[in-house]
Motif scaffolding. Structure first.
Motif, PDB file in Angstrom:
ATOM      1  N   VAL A   1      91.687  47.214 -83.677  1.00 52.64           N
ATOM      2  CA  VAL A   1      91.855  48.193 -83.049  1.00 52.64           C
ATOM      3  C   VAL A   1      91.333  48.008 -81.366  1.00 52.64           C
ATOM      4  CG1 VAL A   1      91.155  50.565 -82.822  1.00 52.64           C
ATOM      5  CG2 VAL A   1      90.757  49.376 -85.213  1.00 52.64           C
ATOM      6  N   ALA A   2      92.551  48.354 -80.729  1.00 46.84           N
ATOM      7  CA  ALA A   2      92.768  48.344 -79.139  1.00 46.84           C
ATOM      8  C   ALA A   2      91.717  49.849 -79.023  1.00 46.84           C
ATOM      9  CB  ALA A   2      94.055  48.752 -79.026  1.00 46.84           C
TER      10      ALA A   2
ATOM     11  N   ALA B   1     106.183  54.755 -85.714  1.00 45.96           N
ATOM     12  CA  ALA B   1     104.654  55.140 -86.059  1.00 45.96           C
ATOM     13  C   ALA B   1     103.806  53.919 -84.457  1.00 45.96           C
ATOM     14  CB  ALA B   1     103.824  54.594 -87.177  1.00 45.96           C
ATOM     15  N   ALA B   2     104.142  52.491 -84.489  1.00 46.67           N
ATOM     16  CA  ALA B   2     103.921  51.570 -83.819  1.00 46.67           C
ATOM     17  C   ALA B   2     103.841  52.177 -82.267  1.00 46.67           C
ATOM     18  CB  ALA B   2     103.788  49.828 -83.893  1.00 46.67           C
TER      19      ALA B   2
ATOM     20  N   PRO C   1      96.895  49.079 -89.739  1.00 42.78           N
ATOM     21  CA  PRO C   1      97.353  49.353 -88.725  1.00 42.78           C
ATOM     22  C   PRO C   1      98.329  50.414 -88.865  1.00 42.78           C
ATOM     23  CG  PRO C   1      98.101  46.652 -88.852  1.00 42.78           C
ATOM     24  CD  PRO C   1      97.235  47.347 -90.454  1.00 42.78           C
ATOM     25  N   ALA C   2      98.997  50.989 -87.963  1.00 44.39           N
ATOM     26  CA  ALA C   2      99.680  52.193 -88.124  1.00 44.39           C
ATOM     27  C   ALA C   2     100.956  51.822 -88.561  1.00 44.39           C
ATOM     28  CB  ALA C   2      99.823  53.550 -86.640  1.00 44.39           C
ATOM     29  N   CYS C   3     101.331  50.764 -88.073  1.00 43.99           N
ATOM     30  CA  CYS C   3     102.815  50.536 -88.427  1.00 43.99           C
ATOM     31  C   CYS C   3     102.808  49.903 -89.863  1.00 43.99           C
ATOM     32  CB  CYS C   3     103.563  49.040 -87.280  1.00 43.99           C
ATOM     33  SG  CYS C   3     102.364  47.774 -87.647  1.00 43.99           S
ATOM     34  N   TYR C   4     101.983  49.819 -90.486  1.00 45.24           N
ATOM     35  CA  TYR C   4     101.926  49.735 -91.853  1.00 45.24           C
ATOM     36  C   TYR C   4     102.399  51.159 -92.866  1.00 45.24           C
ATOM     37  CZ  TYR C   4      99.317  45.040 -92.364  1.00 45.24           C
ATOM     38  OH  TYR C   4      99.014  43.993 -92.369  1.00 45.24           O
ATOM     39  N   GLY C   5     102.471  52.177 -92.415  1.00 46.89           N
ATOM     40  CA  GLY C   5     102.928  53.447 -92.804  1.00 46.89           C
ATOM     41  C   GLY C   5     101.428  53.760 -94.269  1.00 46.89           C
TER      42      GLY C   5
ATOM     43  N   GLY D   1      97.249  55.045 -90.913  1.00 47.65           N
ATOM     44  CA  GLY D   1      96.469  53.845 -90.133  1.00 47.65           C
ATOM     45  C   GLY D   1      96.535  54.745 -89.011  1.00 47.65           C
ATOM     46  N   GLU D   2      95.560  55.367 -88.172  1.00 47.96           N
ATOM     47  CA  GLU D   2      96.534  56.137 -86.488  1.00 47.96           C
ATOM     48  C   GLU D   2      95.785  55.518 -86.196  1.00 47.96           C
ATOM     49  OE1 GLU D   2      94.847  60.097 -87.227  1.00 47.96           O
ATOM     50  OE2 GLU D   2      96.415  60.856 -88.951  1.00 47.96           O
ATOM     51  N   ALA D   3      94.877  54.272 -85.436  1.00 44.99           N
ATOM     52  CA  ALA D   3      94.386  53.312 -83.990  1.00 44.99           C
ATOM     53  C   ALA D   3      95.271  52.455 -83.829  1.00 44.99           C
ATOM     54  CB  ALA D   3      93.500  52.928 -85.662  1.00 44.99           C
ATOM     55  N   PRO D   4      95.342  52.073 -82.682  1.00 41.95           N
ATOM     56  CA  PRO D   4      96.881  51.480 -82.453  1.00 41.95           C
ATOM     57  C   PRO D   4      95.701  49.765 -82.449  1.00 41.95           C
ATOM     58  CG  PRO D   4      95.980  51.980 -80.166  1.00 41.95           C
ATOM     59  CD  PRO D   4      94.861  52.780 -81.451  1.00 41.95           C
ATOM     60  N   THR D   5      97.067  48.529 -82.091  1.00 40.98           N
ATOM     61  CA  THR D   5      96.013  47.628 -83.354  1.00 40.98           C
ATOM     62  C   THR D   5      96.956  45.971 -82.783  1.00 40.98           C
ATOM     63  OG1 THR D   5      97.182  46.995 -84.815  1.00 40.98           O
ATOM     64  CG2 THR D   5      94.996  48.558 -85.890  1.00 40.98           C
TER      65      THR D   5
END
Length: 661
Positions: free
Chosen positions: A323-324, A383-384, A345-349, A352-356
């Motif tokens: 997580v960043a 989402a990313a 990660p958020a891009c997994y859908g 997830g809401e944290a930037p990775t």
């Protein structure tokens, strides 16, 4: 080994599978809370993809993180400690060193056994022998008050004279329905704190390992699969039954398998390879020199000493799921927190809401919206970009691309620092090494890391996203035994030394699956009088002058000098090894054209970049960067100032373009 073989390695985010059956078949599935469920799902996916019936599998090898997670997360067995009267608090006192020398808030982890579960017995041994025998009646009375799932027994100087400790352990095993682990069985070596801490760690994780392997073996048997053989921290395979007796030997099971796999690709043109394994949760860095994996006996997990032989791996909390975040000073940071497999990660859908780091890679174009990660997982680019936009606002950066580039650079700086610890800080010049990059995220970052370290060559093996699983299939069977025998080298009785070596030899051979096939090696830990740390040298025959000269040479090689001082013998070591078989990873691709292209944002701006199918590219293909190679388990990024070639095994060889620095 002939026949169909399976290797399954569990990571923090994904479980990786390699199946060898007339070729290499791979699979990658999400890691599950009960790791055995993900293991079975992964091997079933690989068998289905290869058209193999599970009962036809003849070999099943497994690398896991069960012991590691138990130590890191404090989820081991409820453990008690029985020790010599007056030494109850050795575990808490530890050493005087500080985790961070100048951090006044730095703390050490709590002992795995709280004070109320530490017990004392009236006994005493010295390095000369037992002075006061233990009273078994006292031990039985003590047992009546112990309510724990596991008991560690570590008595003073039991490494030299274990009679009292044997009697205590035997009595506790009679009296208690609990796992009992004795220090002379786990680590028969001096240094009271480290021996006690390692024995406690063994007692803490062994019931968890035994329970897990029991479940996995039962589920494998239901499907007609053989019982799994397990990767140990020393980089060698052992039977499940052997591992279930001393679970601490699996504390670095997964990372060890990755280094063993990377060693298969060491080029003759370099001094060795730096192994760089970046997964979803963390990155592991190791070293291979002259075909030999670097090992250590100075390891720790979660701040707890684990002084059994293990592959020398440095781990940093920077992975694809790291997580960043922005610290109180406004600086951008990455990890050690991880989004893990769920929600990811958020891009997994998956919520997830944290930037990775993975979200950053998608925004930069290293990954594409059509890139599939393990188990057919598609990526959500919107989402990313949204989470990177939020991070940019918090960090005061100009938009999601700037935030993504910042995340990528910070993660790379963290990993480069770890590689320097393994190389420069140990006297090795990274410029003389190649880098073997693997793991789901490693090949995306490898060339950028190599630029920071002046490494000229990066090797990305075929099936690199599951290289730890491949390493399982290549690993030797390996068993180690140690015993401290202190004294000046020129005053030690050679017959006593040979007798101790014979005892250790019998012990390791008893643990091997085929004693007649085992090769034995002997070593000794030595130091100059007055030193507090040892070096290990090989001992084919115990001749004190020859052993002393070997130590002088080893000390000069490692430290840069030798001394005219007496040499002390500290610990004897014996290793039994049954060689493994190197898997055949021949490459059959024949395509030389990219399958598509997409914009990739490099430091000098966006580039329309060709994207190649990693599995289909032809051997002999050579391309100039920028380029992207996408495979089933990972993506390889070739920056603009690098070029890539494909060899006959499908290994990508990345090298700096001429004139670049």
């Amino acid at each position: 080994m002939d026949g169909i073989r399976l290797g399954v390695d569990v990571g923090g985010t994904f479980t990786d599978v390699v199946l060898l059956a007339d070729g290499v078949t791979t699979a990658k599935v999400p890691t599950t809370a009960d790791q055995s469920e993900g293991v079975l799902a992964g091997l079933e996916a690989a068998c289905e993809a290869a058209g193999v019936d599970p009962p036809d599998v003849e070999g099943f090898r497994h690398g896991m993180t069960v012991a590691t997670n138990a130590l890191l997360e404090g989820e081991g067995a409820e453990t008690a400690l029985v020790t010599t009267e007056g030494f109850r608090d050795v575990l808490a006192i530890g050493r005087q060193d500080r985790p961070a020398l100048y951090d006044i808030d730095a703390g050490k982890p709590d002992p795995l056994v709280p004070r109320e579960r530490r017990y004392e017995v009236d006994e005493r041994a010295t390095v000369e022998g037992v002075e006061r025998a233990v009273d078994e009646a006292e031990v039985r009375d003590l047992a009546a008050g112990i309510a724990a799932d596991s008991v560690a027994v570590s008595l003073l100087h039991a490494y030299a004279h274990p009679d009292n400790e044997r009697r205590v352990a035997a009595t506790l095993r009679e009296e208690l329905d609990a796992t009992v682990v004795a220090s002379h069985e786990t680590l028969a070596a001096f240094r009271e704190y480290e021996r006690t801490a390692t024995t406690v760690a063994d007692a803490y994780v062994t019931p968890v390992i035994a329970d897990y392997l029991g479940r996995l073996a039962a589920r494998a048997d239901e499907r007609g699969l053989p019982a799994p053989r397990v990767m140990q921290s020393n980089g060698g395979i052992a039977d499940g039954e052997t591992v279930r007796e001393h679970g601490v030997h699996t504390a670095l099971s997964g990372p060890a398998a990755g280094v063993v796999g990377a060693a298969l690709f060491e080029p003759e043109s370099h001094d060795g390879v730096v192994t760089f394994d970046m997964g979803g949760t963390s990155s592991d860095v190791g070293l291979v020199r002259d075909g030999a994996v670097e090992r250590t006996t100075e390891g720790a997990v979660g701040g707890h000493p684990v002084r059994v032989p293990m592959v020398d791996v440095e781990t940093v909390g920077a992975g694809g799921g790291s997580v960043a975040w922005v610290d109180d000073g406004g600086a951008l940071r990455v990890g050690p927190q991880s989004a893990g497999a769920e929600p990811g990660p958020a891009c997994y859908g998956r919520g997830g809401e944290a930037p990775t780091v993975t979200d950053a890679a998608l925004v930069l174009g290293y990954l594409g919206p059509d890139t599939e990660l393990g188990d057919g997982l598609a990526l959500d680019a919107d989402a990313a970009e949204a989470v990177m936009a939020d991070l940019a606002e918090e960090a005061g950066l100009e938009g999601p691309v700037a935030a993504a580039r910042g995340v990528y650079r910070v993660a790379n700086a963290t990993m480069a620092r770890t590689i320097r610890e393994v190389t420069v800080e140990r006297g090795h010049d990274p410029r003389r090494f190649a880098m073997v990059a693997f793991g789901g995220a490693g090949p995306m970052h490898a060339a950028a890391l190599a630029d920071r370290l002046d490494v000229e060559t990066v090797l990305v093996p075929r099936a690199n996203g599951v290289l730890s699983a491949l390493g399982l299939l290549a690993a030797d069977e390996r068993h180690d035994a140690v015993r401290t025998l202190g004294g000046r080298l020129d005053a030690v009785d050679p017959e006593t030394v040979e007798s101790r070596y014979d005892d250790l030899r019998e012990r390791v051979l008893a643990e091997t699956s085929d004693p007649e096939a085992a090769a034995l090696t002997r070593g000794a830990d030595l130091r100059y009088a007055g030193q507090s740390h040892e070096l290990t040298v090989d001992v084919a025959a115990f001749d004190p002058p020859d052993v002393a000269e070997a130590f002088h040479a080893a000390h000069e090689r490692a430290r840069g000098y030798r001394l005219d001082e007496p040499v002390e013998l500290v610990t004897l070591r014996v290793t039994a090894t049954i060689p493994g078989d190197e898997p055949d990873v021949a490459h059959e691709g024949g395509d030389s054209e990219p399958r598509t292209s997409r914009p990739v944002r490099a430091d000098d701006g966006p580039h329309e970049t060709p994207v190649y199918d990693r599995e289909a590219v032809a051997a002999g293909l050579a391309v100039d960067g920028p380029a992207v190679f996408e495979g089933a388990e990972s993506t390889v990024v070739v920056p603009p100032d690098w070029r890539a070639g494909v060899d006959e095994r499908g290994t990508l060889r990345l090298e700096r373009a001429e004139g670049e620095a």
